[in-house]
Design a protein around this motif. Structure first.
Motif, PDB file in Angstrom:
ATOM      1  N   HIS A 302       0.982  -0.994  -0.017  1.00 22.67           N
ATOM      2  CA  HIS A 302       0.247   0.170   0.586  1.00 22.67           C
ATOM      3  C   HIS A 302       0.784   1.037   0.121  1.00 22.67           C
ATOM      4  O   HIS A 302       1.095   1.320   1.417  1.00 22.67           O
ATOM      5  CB  HIS A 302      -1.068  -0.397   1.128  1.00 22.67           C
ATOM      6  CG  HIS A 302      -1.804  -1.388   1.475  1.00 22.67           C
ATOM      7  ND1 HIS A 302      -1.517  -1.962   1.991  1.00 22.67           N
ATOM      8  CD2 HIS A 302      -3.043  -1.133   0.346  1.00 22.67           C
ATOM      9  CE1 HIS A 302      -2.082  -3.149   1.421  1.00 22.67           C
ATOM     10  NE2 HIS A 302      -3.460  -2.846   0.770  1.00 22.67           N
ATOM     11  N   ASP A 304       0.527   4.391  -0.651  1.00 22.78           N
ATOM     12  CA  ASP A 304      -0.043   5.671   0.352  1.00 22.78           C
ATOM     13  C   ASP A 304       0.189   5.028   1.719  1.00 22.78           C
ATOM     14  O   ASP A 304       0.067   6.473   2.107  1.00 22.78           O
ATOM     15  CB  ASP A 304      -1.769   5.217  -0.137  1.00 22.78           C
ATOM     16  CG  ASP A 304      -2.320   4.322   0.280  1.00 22.78           C
ATOM     17  OD1 ASP A 304      -1.509   3.234   0.264  1.00 22.78           O
ATOM     18  OD2 ASP A 304      -3.525   4.237   0.389  1.00 22.78           O
ATOM     19  N   GLU A 308       2.059   8.152   4.154  1.00 20.35           N
ATOM     20  CA  GLU A 308       1.533   8.531   4.831  1.00 20.35           C
ATOM     21  C   GLU A 308       3.197   8.325   6.239  1.00 20.35           C
ATOM     22  O   GLU A 308       3.113   9.129   7.576  1.00 20.35           O
ATOM     23  CB  GLU A 308       0.382   7.840   4.871  1.00 20.35           C
ATOM     24  CG  GLU A 308      -0.971   9.011   6.914  1.00 20.35           C
ATOM     25  CD  GLU A 308      -1.038  10.118   6.080  1.00 20.35           C
ATOM     26  OE1 GLU A 308      -0.839  11.305   7.083  1.00 20.35           O
ATOM     27  OE2 GLU A 308      -0.776  10.477   4.863  1.00 20.35           O
TER      28      GLU A 308
END
Length: 478
Positions: A302, A304, A308
């Motif tokens: 992932h 993303d 983050e």
């Protein structure tokens, strides 16, 4: 002629007896209404179906198929025991509320034979509370803040650096080694590299055979497990006796145990103190070895999430006076997205396949009666993968926890157990994961060499075939 008549009568009686026994097995007595279900074959029950391997992310087919057929609460038989399986949050909560009244903690006989029938895990009531407070001396908030955080920081940095030197490592194996290294040192100042003793080797044999079929013959995992336990216990006993004789203080948990044993009001004796060290080695290892293995996999899958996490942890570095300093408690508490990531990781990890309680007095719940002597099995994965509770439950989504209280346990989140037996080391496990993630995303590049085909559950094992990872340092070292 008389002999044949006698044999015929005996055969008829035997047939009637067996038929009655089978009937009683399939239709157990109950002072009320039993949940629906099947008891399977006599003695064996449905054990073989229960232990079948299955894909990592799914509810075990054994549980899922019976939920579809019988509902959220059903009966079965496993390893010769009559069991009520509950996937109902309300029933689970009620069962945990009956702790030390109508139900007691329970483990399989093979499990207790390995850990010892007088193991500290079996204690209830006052003794359980005493032991919980004793362990809080090790992993309570004050010690985490004052001592454990810096120790974890050093251990995790050292191991990540070593992994990068090797280039490619088995992630499950190296995380297990890291956890053992830290736990053994904190508990009794044990360093495998500085002693001819082979505690790690024996401990691994103990762990890998812990949930195997209880066949105690040479060559089986269970036999190796028993031998591993015997050898590990001897090593711990020798360390305990040497420390007691030398009276040298190392500032570890063993020092605290020795003082506690010598206290007039102590419940502990030498045997139970040694047993506690072994149990805590097991607890340290099993609490986070699987989740630490899963963390890089979920991050890799992932982008993303990686972005983050990197943003959050690079911000921490940017706000420091010295970029190479250790993580502070204030920084740890500021890791908002990291804590969301940890919750989501342990939700999908579903480390514990089932939480067992033994019914010591008939329990009536939701129109059913669970008879005395039966077991209740609570299945956390059915809660964590319930679409009525978690939207798209099979999707890894840390943002689902945004704005929510990140408690260690609730009716629908049982990654760390439930009731009065909620894992006392939950805060330690979260701290360890947060420090690991901090250094992983800020100091290293990595690539997982394997897809979901390696993510298989077998009895007592996750990733039975290993999980290779290529890892290298960025410009800045730990």
């Amino acid at each position: 002629m008389i002999m044949w008549f006698f044999i015929l009568c005996l055969s008829a009686l035997l047939a009637v007896g067996i038929s009655h026994w089978v009937y009683m097995w399939l239709n157990p007595k109950c002072n009320g209404k039993l949940p629906p279900g099947s008891m399977g074959f006599p003695i064996i029950g449905e054990t073989l179906q229960f232990f079948a391997p299955h894909p990592f992310h799914n509810i075990p087919p054994f549980i899922r198929n019976r939920m579809e057929k019988y509902g959220a609460v059903f009966r079965t038989s496993l390893v010769g025991k009559k069991v009520i399986v509950s996937t109902d949050p309300e029933v689970n909560t009620y069962i945990f509320q009956q702790e030390d009244r109508s139900v007691l903690l329970w483990y399989t006989e093979s499990f207790m034979k390995v850990l010892g029938k007088k193991s500290l895990l079996t204690h209830h009531g006052v003794i359980h509370k005493y032991l919980k407070n004793l362990i809080l001396h090790l992993v309570g908030p004050e010690n985490l803040k004052a001592k454990v955080m810096n120790e974890l920081d050093a251990v995790i940095c050292r191991h990540l650096h070593a992994w990068a030197r090797h280039g490619t490592v088995d992630l499950k194996e190296v995380t297990s080694n890291m956890l053992f290294d830290y736990a053994a040192k904190q508990l009794m100042s044990y360093d495998e590299s500085k002693t001819p003793l082979k505690l790690a080797e024996n401990f691994k044999a103990f762990i890998y055979g812990l949930l195997s079929f209880p066949i105690d013959i040479p060559g089986t995992a269970y036999h190796a497990c028993l031998q591993g336990r015997k050898n590990a216990t001897k090593i711990i006993t020798d360390i305990y006796n040497d420390r007691k004789a030398s009276k040298i203080h190392r500032g570890d948990f063993l020092d605290h145990l020795l003082e506690e044993v010598e206290s007039e009001k102590s419940i502990l004796n030498e045997s139970s103190a040694i047993d506690l060290v072994l149990v805590l080695l097991f607890a340290y290892h099993e609490t986070t070895s699987t989740t630490l293995t899963l963390a890089p996999k979920f991050i890799s899958d992932h982008p993303d999430v990686l972005a983050e996490l990197t943003k959050e942890h690079e911000e921490i570095l940017k706000n420091r006076d010295e970029e190479t300093s250790e993580i502070t408690w204030q920084e740890y508490k500021s890791m908002t997205f990291t804590h969301m990531f940890i919750n989501e990781t342990v939700r999908l990890a579903n480390i514990v396949p089932g939480i067992f309680r033994k019914v010591v007095k008939d329990v009536k719940v939701k129109g059913y009666t669970i008879p005395e002597g039966w077991l209740v099995m609570v299945v956390p994965s059915t809660l964590h993968l319930n679409p009525d509770v978690y939207t798209n439950p099979h999707t890894f989504n840390p943002w689902r926890w945004e704005g929510k209280e990140l408690h260690a346990g609730s009716k629908t989140f049982m990654a760390f157990g439930g009731g009065v037996r909620l894992c006392v080391g939950a805060d330690f496990a979260k701290l360890q994961m947060a420090i690991f993630i901090h250094y992983l995303v800020t100091k290293y590049r990595w690539k997982i060499n394997g897809g979901d085909e390696k993510m298989i559950r077998k009895p007592g094992l996750v990733f039975p075939n290993g999980l290779p990872i290529e890892i290298s340092e960025k410009d800045m070292k730990c």
